[in-house]
Design a protein around this motif. Sequence first.
Motif, PDB file in Angstrom:
ATOM      1  N   GLU A 127       0.832  -1.208   0.000  1.00 47.76           N
ATOM      2  CA  GLU A 127       0.000   0.000   0.000  1.00 47.76           C
ATOM      3  C   GLU A 127       0.865   1.255   0.000  1.00 47.76           C
ATOM      4  O   GLU A 127       0.653   2.180  -0.791  1.00 47.76           O
ATOM      5  N   LYS A 128       1.888   1.262   0.862  1.00 48.01           N
ATOM      6  CA  LYS A 128       2.743   2.443   0.963  1.00 48.01           C
ATOM      7  C   LYS A 128       3.392   2.766  -0.395  1.00 48.01           C
ATOM      8  O   LYS A 128       3.384   3.911  -0.855  1.00 48.01           O
ATOM      9  N   CYS A 129       3.914   1.728  -1.041  1.00 49.93           N
ATOM     10  CA  CYS A 129       4.625   1.970  -2.295  1.00 49.93           C
ATOM     11  C   CYS A 129       3.686   2.371  -3.417  1.00 49.93           C
ATOM     12  O   CYS A 129       4.021   3.211  -4.251  1.00 49.93           O
ATOM     13  N   LEU A 130       2.499   1.768  -3.431  1.00 56.56           N
ATOM     14  CA  LEU A 130       1.545   2.163  -4.467  1.00 56.56           C
ATOM     15  C   LEU A 130       1.062   3.586  -4.240  1.00 56.56           C
ATOM     16  O   LEU A 130       0.810   4.333  -5.184  1.00 56.56           O
ATOM     17  N   ARG A 131       0.933   3.977  -2.965  1.00 50.93           N
ATOM     18  CA  ARG A 131       0.562   5.375  -2.688  1.00 50.93           C
ATOM     19  C   ARG A 131       1.678   6.307  -3.138  1.00 50.93           C
ATOM     20  O   ARG A 131       1.441   7.316  -3.800  1.00 50.93           O
ATOM     21  N   ARG A 132       2.919   5.958  -2.776  1.00 50.54           N
ATOM     22  CA  ARG A 132       4.049   6.800  -3.142  1.00 50.54           C
ATOM     23  C   ARG A 132       4.179   6.943  -4.651  1.00 50.54           C
ATOM     24  O   ARG A 132       4.620   7.978  -5.148  1.00 50.54           O
ATOM     25  N   SER A 133       3.826   5.881  -5.374  1.00 50.04           N
ATOM     26  CA  SER A 133       3.955   5.978  -6.817  1.00 50.04           C
ATOM     27  C   SER A 133       2.647   6.457  -7.458  1.00 50.04           C
ATOM     28  O   SER A 133       2.457   6.341  -8.665  1.00 50.04           O
ATOM     29  N   ASP A 137      -4.920   4.848  -5.713  1.00 50.82           N
ATOM     30  CA  ASP A 137      -6.352   5.105  -5.913  1.00 50.82           C
ATOM     31  C   ASP A 137      -6.894   4.388  -7.142  1.00 50.82           C
ATOM     32  O   ASP A 137      -8.049   3.999  -7.183  1.00 50.82           O
ATOM     33  N   GLU A 138      -6.031   4.212  -8.138  1.00 48.89           N
ATOM     34  CA  GLU A 138      -6.511   3.577  -9.364  1.00 48.89           C
ATOM     35  C   GLU A 138      -6.597   2.057  -9.238  1.00 48.89           C
ATOM     36  O   GLU A 138      -7.356   1.422  -9.963  1.00 48.89           O
ATOM     37  N   VAL A 139      -5.810   1.473  -8.361  1.00 49.06           N
ATOM     38  CA  VAL A 139      -5.760   0.003  -8.354  1.00 49.06           C
ATOM     39  C   VAL A 139      -6.209  -0.632  -7.046  1.00 49.06           C
ATOM     40  O   VAL A 139      -6.279  -1.856  -6.960  1.00 49.06           O
ATOM     41  N   LYS A 140      -6.538   0.163  -6.047  1.00 48.64           N
ATOM     42  CA  LYS A 140      -6.734  -0.434  -4.722  1.00 48.64           C
ATOM     43  C   LYS A 140      -7.858  -1.462  -4.672  1.00 48.64           C
ATOM     44  O   LYS A 140      -7.841  -2.361  -3.831  1.00 48.64           O
ATOM     45  N   ASP A 141      -8.811  -1.369  -5.592  1.00 46.23           N
ATOM     46  CA  ASP A 141      -9.926  -2.319  -5.557  1.00 46.23           C
ATOM     47  C   ASP A 141      -9.668  -3.596  -6.346  1.00 46.23           C
ATOM     48  O   ASP A 141     -10.479  -4.509  -6.306  1.00 46.23           O
ATOM     49  N   HIS A 142      -8.573  -3.627  -7.085  1.00 44.85           N
ATOM     50  CA  HIS A 142      -8.300  -4.874  -7.793  1.00 44.85           C
ATOM     51  C   HIS A 142      -6.810  -5.199  -7.796  1.00 44.85           C
ATOM     52  O   HIS A 142      -6.196  -5.373  -8.839  1.00 44.85           O
ATOM     53  N   LEU A 143      -6.259  -5.305  -6.600  1.00 47.76           N
ATOM     54  CA  LEU A 143      -4.836  -5.629  -6.472  1.00 47.76           C
ATOM     55  C   LEU A 143      -4.519  -7.034  -6.982  1.00 47.76           C
ATOM     56  O   LEU A 143      -3.381  -7.335  -7.317  1.00 47.76           O
ATOM     57  N   GLY A 144      -5.564  -7.867  -7.048  1.00 46.03           N
ATOM     58  CA  GLY A 144      -5.332  -9.241  -7.483  1.00 46.03           C
ATOM     59  C   GLY A 144      -5.322  -9.393  -8.992  1.00 46.03           C
ATOM     60  O   GLY A 144      -5.014 -10.445  -9.529  1.00 46.03           O
ATOM     61  N   LYS A 145      -5.667  -8.301  -9.686  1.00 46.90           N
ATOM     62  CA  LYS A 145      -5.725  -8.402 -11.149  1.00 46.90           C
ATOM     63  C   LYS A 145      -4.331  -8.452 -11.761  1.00 46.90           C
ATOM     64  O   LYS A 145      -3.367  -7.953 -11.189  1.00 46.90           O
ATOM     65  N   SER A 146      -4.246  -9.026 -12.942  1.00 50.33           N
ATOM     66  CA  SER A 146      -2.949  -9.126 -13.598  1.00 50.33           C
ATOM     67  C   SER A 146      -2.372  -7.745 -13.878  1.00 50.33           C
ATOM     68  O   SER A 146      -3.081  -6.844 -14.347  1.00 50.33           O
ATOM     69  N   ALA A 147      -1.099  -7.586 -13.620  1.00 52.07           N
ATOM     70  CA  ALA A 147      -0.441  -6.305 -13.865  1.00 52.07           C
ATOM     71  C   ALA A 147      -0.434  -5.964 -15.353  1.00 52.07           C
ATOM     72  O   ALA A 147      -0.311  -4.804 -15.738  1.00 52.07           O
ATOM     73  N   LEU A 148      -0.596  -6.978 -16.180  1.00 53.43           N
ATOM     74  CA  LEU A 148      -0.572  -6.740 -17.623  1.00 53.43           C
ATOM     75  C   LEU A 148      -1.839  -6.043 -18.097  1.00 53.43           C
ATOM     76  O   LEU A 148      -1.914  -5.567 -19.218  1.00 53.43           O
ATOM     77  N   SER A 149      -2.847  -5.986 -17.212  1.00 52.15           N
ATOM     78  CA  SER A 149      -4.093  -5.338 -17.622  1.00 52.15           C
ATOM     79  C   SER A 149      -4.035  -3.822 -17.425  1.00 52.15           C
ATOM     80  O   SER A 149      -4.954  -3.119 -17.810  1.00 52.15           O
ATOM     81  N   GLY A 153       1.150   3.823 -18.810  1.00 53.01           N
ATOM     82  CA  GLY A 153       1.583   4.743 -17.769  1.00 53.01           C
ATOM     83  C   GLY A 153       1.441   4.124 -16.390  1.00 53.01           C
ATOM     84  O   GLY A 153       2.305   4.286 -15.524  1.00 53.01           O
ATOM     85  N   GLN A 154       0.338   3.389 -16.208  1.00 54.79           N
ATOM     86  CA  GLN A 154       0.140   2.721 -14.917  1.00 54.79           C
ATOM     87  C   GLN A 154       1.206   1.641 -14.701  1.00 54.79           C
ATOM     88  O   GLN A 154       1.733   1.495 -13.598  1.00 54.79           O
ATOM     89  N   GLN A 155       1.525   0.934 -15.782  1.00 55.19           N
ATOM     90  CA  GLN A 155       2.548  -0.108 -15.661  1.00 55.19           C
ATOM     91  C   GLN A 155       3.879   0.499 -15.244  1.00 55.19           C
ATOM     92  O   GLN A 155       4.605  -0.058 -14.423  1.00 55.19           O
ATOM     93  N   GLN A 156       4.197   1.672 -15.808  1.00 57.94           N
ATOM     94  CA  GLN A 156       5.477   2.292 -15.474  1.00 57.94           C
ATOM     95  C   GLN A 156       5.477   2.735 -14.009  1.00 57.94           C
ATOM     96  O   GLN A 156       6.472   2.581 -13.309  1.00 57.94           O
ATOM     97  N   ARG A 157       4.331   3.262 -13.532  1.00 55.49           N
ATOM     98  CA  ARG A 157       4.278   3.639 -12.119  1.00 55.49           C
ATOM     99  C   ARG A 157       4.343   2.402 -11.230  1.00 55.49           C
ATOM    100  O   ARG A 157       4.908   2.427 -10.141  1.00 55.49           O
TER     101      ARG A 157
END
Lengths: 253, 309
Positions: A127-133, A137-149, A153-157
């Motif tokens: 959570e801390k790292c996703l907040r820092r990057s 807010d964009e991913v908190k509801d689906h952390l289990g989803k594939s990162a490839l989705s 720009g989101q992938q780079q963050r």
Amino acid sequence: MNTNGRIEVKNLNFYYGNYQALKNVSMTVEPHQIVAMIGPSGCGKSTLIRIFNRMCDLIPSTRVEGKVLIDGKDIYTKDTDVVSLRRKVGMVFQKSTPFPKSIYDNVAYGLKIIGIKDHRVLNETVEKCLRRSALWDEVKDHLGKSALSLSGGQQQRLCIARAIAVDPEIILMDEPCSALDPIATARIEELMAALKDEYTIVIVTHNMQQAARVSDKTAFLMHGQLIEYNKTTDFFTNPSNKITEDYITGRFG
Amino acid sequence: MSRHDTSDLIFRRVLAAFPITVLIIVAGIFFELVYSSLPSLHKFGIGFLYHSIWNPVEENFGALPFIYGTCVTSLVALLLAIPIGVGAAIYLVEYAPVKVSRVISTLVDLLAAIPSVIYGLWGIFVLVPFMRNVVQPFLGKYFGFLPLFQGPNYGIGMLAASVMLAIIIVPFIISVSREVIAAVPFVYKESAYALGATRWEALSNIVLSYGKAGILGAVILALGRAIGEVMAVTMIIGNDPKIALSLFSPGYTLASVIANEFAEADFPMYLSALIEIALVLFLVAIIVNILARLLIWSVTGAQSAEAVK
Ligand SMILES: Nc1ncnc2c1ncn2[C@@H]1O[C@H](COP(=O)(O)OP(=O)(O)OP(=O)(O)O)[C@@H](O)[C@H]1O
Ligand SMILES: [Mg+2]
């Protein structure tokens, strides 16, 4: 604020086989600064930053001469622990490289490989790292989803979140925005400004406006030589070298 | 309609004819098998699949021993071949010096081209004695408490056949896995290294998870080959239609019994039963393929499609 994250380069030469890619480069990167590296294609920018985390070791028959010190310690001695060096000096690549895992597992990857299994610790760090990057807010509801989705720009963050999850001192970025649109680029730039409190950042870029916007100091390389290295404001308004001036005014490629 | 549209259309029709032809051939084979096995289908019904008596003299036919033999030998062969094949591929791509890797890879590809009757001969003269004198006594001594490794030790039998099959399919698994592993973009490995992964960690959790789908594909191909293999298996499995838990005991496979007994099937019901065996083999091969494909989808999910991009 910790004061770790200093890079000192002394009389550095670097060879790919017989080809000398860096010639007698000396420079110091102070902790908690953002340093931009610019220069024409093939001048050795990527090569230089890959020396800072010994990523260049992966290419056979390369050779390093001179000294590279991180926090005063030579990183090219026989007993340098490359694995822990790379945890201290993180890296973000030009093309985002999400692993084929969930968003959560991408960020937790660097922790899991050193054997951290405690879910509370993992959850907090993710959570801390996703907040820092600025991705939380964009991913908190689906952390289990594939990162490839995620979008580019989101992938780079996400890759930035993954890099800071192992708690580095220095983050190297090799053209992190070159595949992104202006809005996604602006978000990464804001992010860099925010990360500066905690990390030293070295960014390679082809975009001179970007270098001018984000960096404290700018280094200009050409044909493997460090032509000029100066405070960014001075660098762009009052270059001390004729070649630099020609380059930044676009007089050559 | 412009000239381009027309030629495009013709081209498309012509191309479409090829896959359709293949489908027609496959369907034709299927119907021919069903048609020729009708007498046997009528007489034995579904019981054909689970009866374990195969007695041509009394015209009593059940396919279970052959189904059992095919499944056991293929499965054991896979269990042996997957770790060896994938391990060898990893070694060749990641660890071996370029020259060594090139030489070994070429040799491995050559292995795949050896006719299986030659493997069979080698099996009789080398593998079977080796199994009888070394491997099976060892297994019996240290793992004899498992029913799998009990009973008389002839050398020939299901274990020898499984090892033979493993040897035949390993080159397949190596060549495909090698290409899959080599195709994973270097920058993903670098990303793992940049997070402090060791070489082994980068390999096992990044490279292999990218290559998963491709490696599974290789395994399916290999399994198909193992199920259908005739010559090498027939020469060393013992050709005895019985169901024994012990891998040391002789067995029989669907493919072997067809090849062995076709020439001697001198009355219609015998012939019909053999053709029904062929039908079963056909269906087993198709079912295994479907199952394996489902497995791939479930393991890789939607990711693999994107990872390949
Ligand atoms: N693996 C390699 N083997 C041999 N030579 C290489 C290798 N990588 C880079 N070089 C050479 O070293 C020089 C510097 O390359 P480098 O990638 O550092 O340039 P760069 O400044 O990052 O360029 P770009 O802006 O295009 O990314 C180039 O002349 C390149 O051809
Ligand atoms: Mg570069």
